[in-house]
Enzyme design. Structure first.
Site, PDB file in Angstrom:
ATOM      1  N   ARG A  26      12.222   6.984   4.072  1.00 49.67           N
ATOM      2  CA  ARG A  26      11.908   6.206   5.052  1.00 49.67           C
ATOM      3  C   ARG A  26      12.394   5.437   5.727  1.00 49.67           C
ATOM      4  O   ARG A  26      12.606   4.670   6.357  1.00 49.67           O
ATOM      5  CB  ARG A  26      11.354   4.993   3.803  1.00 49.67           C
ATOM      6  CG  ARG A  26      10.639   6.015   2.545  1.00 49.67           C
ATOM      7  CD  ARG A  26       9.557   6.309   3.463  1.00 49.67           C
ATOM      8  NE  ARG A  26       8.634   7.051   2.354  1.00 49.67           N
ATOM      9  CZ  ARG A  26       7.459   6.780   1.916  1.00 49.67           C
ATOM     10  NH1 ARG A  26       7.288   5.588   2.267  1.00 49.67           N
ATOM     11  NH2 ARG A  26       6.713   7.289   0.522  1.00 49.67           N
ATOM     12  N   ARG A  30       8.664   2.040   8.858  1.00 53.62           N
ATOM     13  CA  ARG A  30       8.496   1.009   7.687  1.00 53.62           C
ATOM     14  C   ARG A  30       9.132  -0.613   8.597  1.00 53.62           C
ATOM     15  O   ARG A  30       8.505  -1.567   8.580  1.00 53.62           O
ATOM     16  CB  ARG A  30       8.394   1.251   6.438  1.00 53.62           C
ATOM     17  CG  ARG A  30       7.595   2.173   6.051  1.00 53.62           C
ATOM     18  CD  ARG A  30       8.197   2.040   4.114  1.00 53.62           C
ATOM     19  NE  ARG A  30       6.955   2.436   2.877  1.00 53.62           N
ATOM     20  CZ  ARG A  30       7.184   2.197   1.832  1.00 53.62           C
ATOM     21  NH1 ARG A  30       8.420   2.500   1.223  1.00 53.62           N
ATOM     22  NH2 ARG A  30       6.447   2.562   1.158  1.00 53.62           N
ATOM     23  N   ARG A  39       3.769   3.160  16.319  1.00 57.18           N
ATOM     24  CA  ARG A  39       1.643   3.438  15.256  1.00 57.18           C
ATOM     25  C   ARG A  39       1.221   3.128  15.571  1.00 57.18           C
ATOM     26  O   ARG A  39      -0.068   3.546  15.430  1.00 57.18           O
ATOM     27  CB  ARG A  39       2.554   3.291  13.784  1.00 57.18           C
ATOM     28  CG  ARG A  39       1.380   3.850  12.244  1.00 57.18           C
ATOM     29  CD  ARG A  39       1.633   2.528  11.090  1.00 57.18           C
ATOM     30  NE  ARG A  39       0.483   3.328  10.939  1.00 57.18           N
ATOM     31  CZ  ARG A  39      -0.134   3.146   9.703  1.00 57.18           C
ATOM     32  NH1 ARG A  39       0.738   2.749   8.750  1.00 57.18           N
ATOM     33  NH2 ARG A  39      -1.272   3.273   9.361  1.00 57.18           N
ATOM     34  N   ASP A  76       4.634  13.199   5.758  1.00 54.57           N
ATOM     35  CA  ASP A  76       4.251  12.723   4.328  1.00 54.57           C
ATOM     36  C   ASP A  76       3.597  13.742   3.295  1.00 54.57           C
ATOM     37  O   ASP A  76       3.304  15.132   3.829  1.00 54.57           O
ATOM     38  CB  ASP A  76       2.817  12.228   4.628  1.00 54.57           C
ATOM     39  CG  ASP A  76       2.874  11.083   3.298  1.00 54.57           C
ATOM     40  OD1 ASP A  76       3.030  10.132   2.763  1.00 54.57           O
ATOM     41  OD2 ASP A  76       2.833  11.348   1.910  1.00 54.57           O
ATOM     42  N   TYR A 152      -0.912  13.511  -7.736  1.00 62.58           N
ATOM     43  CA  TYR A 152      -2.044  12.660  -6.631  1.00 62.58           C
ATOM     44  C   TYR A 152      -2.867  13.596  -6.769  1.00 62.58           C
ATOM     45  O   TYR A 152      -4.211  13.325  -6.309  1.00 62.58           O
ATOM     46  CB  TYR A 152      -0.867  12.839  -4.710  1.00 62.58           C
ATOM     47  CG  TYR A 152       0.216  11.463  -5.450  1.00 62.58           C
ATOM     48  CD1 TYR A 152      -0.776  10.523  -4.848  1.00 62.58           C
ATOM     49  CD2 TYR A 152       1.671  12.192  -4.859  1.00 62.58           C
ATOM     50  CE1 TYR A 152       0.310   9.543  -4.535  1.00 62.58           C
ATOM     51  CE2 TYR A 152       2.660  11.625  -5.113  1.00 62.58           C
ATOM     52  CZ  TYR A 152       2.169   9.991  -4.493  1.00 62.58           C
ATOM     53  OH  TYR A 152       2.460   8.609  -4.742  1.00 62.58           O
TER      54      TYR A 152
HETATM   55  O1  1CP Z   1      11.734   9.778   4.476  1.00 66.58           O
HETATM   56  C1  1CP Z   1      11.151   8.615   5.788  1.00 66.58           C
HETATM   57  O2  1CP Z   1      11.843   8.145   6.670  1.00 66.58           O
HETATM   58  C2  1CP Z   1      10.258  10.031   6.884  1.00 66.58           C
HETATM   59  C3  1CP Z   1       8.653  10.077   6.278  1.00 66.58           C
HETATM   60  C4  1CP Z   1       8.595  10.205   4.769  1.00 66.58           C
HETATM   61  C5  1CP Z   1       8.460  11.000   3.602  1.00 66.58           C
HETATM   62  C6  1CP Z   1       9.533  11.292   3.331  1.00 66.58           C
HETATM   63  C7  1CP Z   1       6.859   9.292   4.733  1.00 66.58           C
HETATM   64  C8  1CP Z   1       6.672   8.340   5.805  1.00 66.58           C
HETATM   65  N1  1CP Z   1       6.860   9.575   3.842  1.00 66.58           N
HETATM   66  C9  1CP Z   1       7.259  10.324   2.923  1.00 66.58           C
HETATM   67  C10 1CP Z   1       7.345  10.974   1.177  1.00 66.58           C
HETATM   68  C11 1CP Z   1       5.705  10.367   0.820  1.00 66.58           C
HETATM   69  N2  1CP Z   1       5.414  10.169   0.015  1.00 66.58           N
HETATM   70  C12 1CP Z   1       7.080  10.527  -1.155  1.00 66.58           C
HETATM   71  C13 1CP Z   1       8.030  10.372  -1.379  1.00 66.58           C
HETATM   72  C14 1CP Z   1       9.226   9.836  -1.494  1.00 66.58           C
HETATM   73  C15 1CP Z   1       8.712   8.517  -2.424  1.00 66.58           C
HETATM   74  O3  1CP Z   1       8.980   8.694  -3.197  1.00 66.58           O
HETATM   75  O4  1CP Z   1       8.921   6.636  -1.509  1.00 66.58           O
HETATM   76  C16 1CP Z   1       5.146   9.484  -1.402  1.00 66.58           C
HETATM   77  C17 1CP Z   1       5.009   9.615  -3.316  1.00 66.58           C
HETATM   78  C18 1CP Z   1       4.658   9.486  -0.926  1.00 66.58           C
HETATM   79  C19 1CP Z   1       3.458   9.537  -0.786  1.00 66.58           C
HETATM   80  C20 1CP Z   1       2.815   7.965  -0.021  1.00 66.58           C
HETATM   81  N3  1CP Z   1       3.375   7.789   1.357  1.00 66.58           N
HETATM   82  C21 1CP Z   1       2.850   6.695  -1.017  1.00 66.58           C
HETATM   83  C22 1CP Z   1       2.899   6.444  -2.156  1.00 66.58           C
HETATM   84  C23 1CP Z   1       1.636   5.824  -2.958  1.00 66.58           C
HETATM   85  C24 1CP Z   1       2.037   5.665  -4.215  1.00 66.58           C
HETATM   86  O5  1CP Z   1       1.321   6.313  -4.843  1.00 66.58           O
HETATM   87  O6  1CP Z   1       2.252   4.553  -4.160  1.00 66.58           O
HETATM   88  C25 1CP Z   1       2.328   5.819   0.130  1.00 66.58           C
HETATM   89  C26 1CP Z   1       2.250   4.623   0.544  1.00 66.58           C
HETATM   90  C27 1CP Z   1       2.919   6.691   1.894  1.00 66.58           C
HETATM   91  C28 1CP Z   1       2.062   5.956   2.943  1.00 66.58           C
HETATM   92  C29 1CP Z   1       3.085   6.497   3.722  1.00 66.58           C
HETATM   93  N4  1CP Z   1       3.915   7.534   4.473  1.00 66.58           N
HETATM   94  C30 1CP Z   1       5.147   7.032   5.619  1.00 66.58           C
HETATM   95  C31 1CP Z   1       5.192   5.852   5.740  1.00 66.58           C
HETATM   96  C32 1CP Z   1       6.659   5.761   6.900  1.00 66.58           C
HETATM   97  C33 1CP Z   1       4.441   5.411   4.843  1.00 66.58           C
HETATM   98  C34 1CP Z   1       3.664   4.340   5.015  1.00 66.58           C
HETATM   99  C35 1CP Z   1       2.363   3.683   5.540  1.00 66.58           C
HETATM  100  C36 1CP Z   1       2.356   3.369   6.765  1.00 66.58           C
HETATM  101  O7  1CP Z   1       3.246   3.667   7.354  1.00 66.58           O
HETATM  102  O8  1CP Z   1       1.821   2.406   7.088  1.00 66.58           O
END
Ligand code: 1CP
Length: 340
Positions: A26, A30, A39, A76, A152
């Site tokens: 991540r 963020r 964003r 994502d 999911y």
């Molecule tokens: O790692 C990086 O910097 C690359 C970007 C990336 C990656 C690898 C994002 C952007 N998402 C992911 C993978 C991802 N997405 C995972 C696997 C990793 C982990 O366990 O964290 C999962 C479970 C998701 C699903 C997801 N996307 C969630 C989780 C929801 C839950 O079930 O609790 C959320 C909140 C997101 C949104 C998201 N994806 C990425 C970002 C930066 C964000 C935050 C949203 C934002 O910017 O507002």
């Protein structure tokens, strides 16, 4: 040498390194004000992910700003369900939400097997990121593990227990296997397209490994991860990160992958004994460490490197950065690892 800095690829392949490489899960997003600024130019998260110019911009930011040894493509894991026929929304402060979910055989029969053409916006973002990186560091591609994606698609949102997805495994195991097989084939197609577009290594995220018991984990998750590893590892280094899956380390040690990512609940020395010396380990600082004073961060970074050793190791957190982490603490942690 193709890259100005290829230390992470050498560590993944088990070659000699002069210092420990680092990137952070991540990192693209963020915690960086620069990410938030980019964003705000998109209507919402899904549109952001689908905009290759914006996605490439935030992919490169952590390399410029934080000095990490690799970029990870900004996207994502939920793009795969969408490409297979289940679109998602990302609801502010709540997380993902699917209007349609998998409940019956007809839902699973209706799923398409996706390929790179269905995800051309990610492929384009990879091409643009490679141009922008200009061979400074390698680019990591990624996908969710089939079990996490299935979870999911059944649940329709995030969940603490994923009990609906687990109910599916108990009530309709054959149907679950049919869905997992389709997700696996889509993921293999997608990851191969990422590599063709320039991804230098691949990480598989099994974020919800920890809700399954050991036997179910082997049957419904590792079986499919293994198929992905077999197809991808002959072409690029593959990392498997399964959150909360300490119980599965011995089984993961026989996957055909180069690197195993571990979270902070696993002791590095124990992980090394279980996994052996044929694989690189990645991890495993608690993301909450980055809330600590700098002297504590430095002390823990030092301990982490001592415990893992310098070779066959990629420093990272044990899960993604939390959004309220201060940017200067993230930079401090990265600099510590690079200087030790
Ligand atoms: O790692 C990086 O910097 C690359 C970007 C990336 C990656 C690898 C994002 C952007 N998402 C992911 C993978 C991802 N997405 C995972 C696997 C990793 C982990 O366990 O964290 C999962 C479970 C998701 C699903 C997801 N996307 C969630 C989780 C929801 C839950 O079930 O609790 C959320 C909140 C997101 C949104 C998201 N994806 C990425 C970002 C930066 C964000 C935050 C949203 C934002 O910017 O507002």
């Amino acid at each position: 040498m193709k890259y100005q800095n290829d230390i992470i690829l050498r560590a993944a392949r088990g070659e000699q390194v002069e210092r420990v490489p680092i990137w952070l899960m991540r990192q693209a997003g963020r915690v960086l004000p620069e990410y938030k600024a980019t964003r705000s130019r998109a209507k919402n998260f899904v549109e952001f992910v689908k905009n290759p110019d914006l996605a490439a911009e935030v992919t490169i930011q952590p390399v410029d700003i934080l000095g990490v040894d690799a970029a990870i493509i900004f996207s994502d894991i939920l793009v795969i369900p969408e490409a297979m026929g289940l679109p998602y929304q990302m609801i502010e402060a709540k997380g993902p939400w699917f209007e349609n979910t998998l409940t019956s055989k007809s839902d699973i029969d209706a799923l398409r097997i996706a390929d790179g053409n269905d995800l051309s916006y990610v492929i384009k973002a990879i091409e643009l990121s490679k141009k922008g990186l200009n061979n400074r560091v390698p680019l990591i591609g990624f996908a969710g593990a089939p079990w996490t994606i299935f979870a999911y698609m059944v649940e329709g949102s995030g969940s603490k227990t994923f009990s609906q997805a687990k109910k599916f495994l108990y009530q309709q195991p054959q149907l679950a296997h049919e869905a997992l097989e389709k997700i696996t084939q889509s993921t293999i197609n997608y990851l191969k397209a990422q590599v063709a577009a320039g991804a230098d290594m691949i990480q598989i995220f099994d974020s919800w490994a920890g809700v399954l018991g050991q036997e179910q984990y082997k049957t419904f998750s590792l079986h499919y991860i293994s198929k992905i590893c077999n197809e991808l590892s002959p072409i690029v280094p593959v990392t498997v990160f399964a959150k909360d899956a300490h119980f599965a380390l011995a089984d993961m040690a026989v996957l055909s992958c180069n690197t195993i990512g571990i979270d902070w609940t696993i002791n590095p020395q124990d992980a090394r004994i279980i996994v052996g010396h044929q694989k690189t380990l990645q991890g495993n600082a608690d993301p909450c460490l980055l809330y600590a004073e700098e002297c504590v961060i430095e002390q823990e970074a030092r301990k982490m490197i001592q415990a893992f050793g310098k070779q066959r190791y990629i420093a990272n957190l044990g899960h993604g950065l939390y959004p309220d982490t201060e940017k200067h603490k993230v930079k401090f942690f990265i600099d510590c690892i690079k200087s030790l």
